[in-house]
Design a protein around this motif. Structure first.
Motif, PDB file in Angstrom:
ATOM      1  N   ALA A  24      41.552 -21.024  62.299  1.00  0.00           N
ATOM      2  CA  ALA A  24      42.189 -21.175  63.609  1.00  0.00           C
ATOM      3  C   ALA A  24      43.539 -20.465  63.673  1.00  0.00           C
ATOM      4  O   ALA A  24      44.187 -20.470  64.716  1.00  0.00           O
ATOM      5  N   LYS A 139      52.468 -25.420  72.141  1.00  0.00           N
ATOM      6  CA  LYS A 139      51.413 -24.592  72.730  1.00  0.00           C
ATOM      7  C   LYS A 139      50.064 -24.818  72.051  1.00  0.00           C
ATOM      8  O   LYS A 139      49.040 -24.904  72.720  1.00  0.00           O
ATOM      9  N   ASN A 140      50.048 -24.938  70.731  1.00  0.00           N
ATOM     10  CA  ASN A 140      48.764 -25.081  70.049  1.00  0.00           C
ATOM     11  C   ASN A 140      48.488 -26.496  69.553  1.00  0.00           C
ATOM     12  O   ASN A 140      47.522 -26.714  68.830  1.00  0.00           O
ATOM     13  N   GLN A 142      47.397 -29.198  71.281  1.00  0.00           N
ATOM     14  CA  GLN A 142      46.137 -29.698  71.822  1.00  0.00           C
ATOM     15  C   GLN A 142      44.941 -28.962  71.224  1.00  0.00           C
ATOM     16  O   GLN A 142      43.891 -29.556  71.000  1.00  0.00           O
ATOM     17  N   GLN A 143      45.108 -27.681  70.929  1.00  0.00           N
ATOM     18  CA  GLN A 143      44.041 -26.900  70.310  1.00  0.00           C
ATOM     19  C   GLN A 143      43.697 -27.452  68.929  1.00  0.00           C
ATOM     20  O   GLN A 143      42.523 -27.613  68.588  1.00  0.00           O
ATOM     21  N   ALA A 146      42.007 -30.884  69.282  1.00  0.00           N
ATOM     22  CA  ALA A 146      40.619 -30.719  69.720  1.00  0.00           C
ATOM     23  C   ALA A 146      39.741 -30.231  68.575  1.00  0.00           C
ATOM     24  O   ALA A 146      38.607 -30.717  68.406  1.00  0.00           O
ATOM     25  N   LEU A 147      40.235 -29.295  67.794  1.00  0.00           N
ATOM     26  CA  LEU A 147      39.488 -28.799  66.642  1.00  0.00           C
ATOM     27  C   LEU A 147      39.198 -29.924  65.656  1.00  0.00           C
ATOM     28  O   LEU A 147      38.071 -30.060  65.164  1.00  0.00           O
TER      29      LEU A 147
END
Length: 169
Positions: A24, A139-140, A142-143, A146-147
């Motif tokens: 990621a 910025k990342n 939530q990414q 979620a991952l």
């Protein structure tokens, strides 16, 4: 930056999470694992937490520095109050020495203590579990969450913290 904390039961899950986090785009500088099984993490090439993450060296050193500065100020006030005549550079040397001694003493104490930010996870780590912490930007964030929820439901989210080390936290 924020620091996300996850607990995992098995080393194979920790290795899988490490691989997915690296895919990621998160580097080893922002991914750390703390466990009693240091050799297992090393054999599987999983990035472990360093001494600054494990021990309270920086936090206690900061506190010691603050107390050393305060002691240095008191020392200077005492020299001034008692009207002790010294060359001008001597009080500055006393102040710097008191500050450095305070920082050294605080760091010496802190290297023997567990990190104050990780105290809430000590029971889990003592049970043989793996604490994963991932440093993320807003910025990342939530990414990454979620991952983790999508591909690694075995990882229990344990909350978040801050990457800053604050002396009076």
């Amino acid at each position: 930056m924020k620091r996300l904390y996850f607990i995992v039961d098995h080393l194979k899950h920790t290795e899988s999470i490490s691989d997915d986090i690296h895919k990621a785009g998160i580097s080893d500088w922002h991914f750390h694992v703390l466990s009693k099984d240091e050799s297992g993490l090393y054999r599987r090439h999983v990035h472990t937490a360093n001494i600054y993450h494990r021990n309270d060296l920086v936090h206690s050193g900061q506190r010691g520095l603050i107390f050393g500065v305060l002691f240095g100020i008191l020392l200077l006030l005492g020299l001034h109050f008692f009207n002790i005549e010294l060359p001008q550079y001597i009080p500055l040397i006393f102040f710097v020495m008191a500050s450095c001694f305070g920082a050294w003493l605080g760091g010496f104490y802190g290297i023997q203590m567990n990190n104050y930010q990780l105290k809430r996870f000590e029971a889990e780590i003592d049970k043989g579990k793996y604490l994963i912490f991932i440093d993320v930007t807003r910025k990342n964030q939530q990414q990454v969450k979620a991952l983790m929820h999508q591909y690694h439901p075995e990882a229990k989210e344990m909350g978040q913290g801050n990457t800053l080390i604050l002396p009076f936290a």
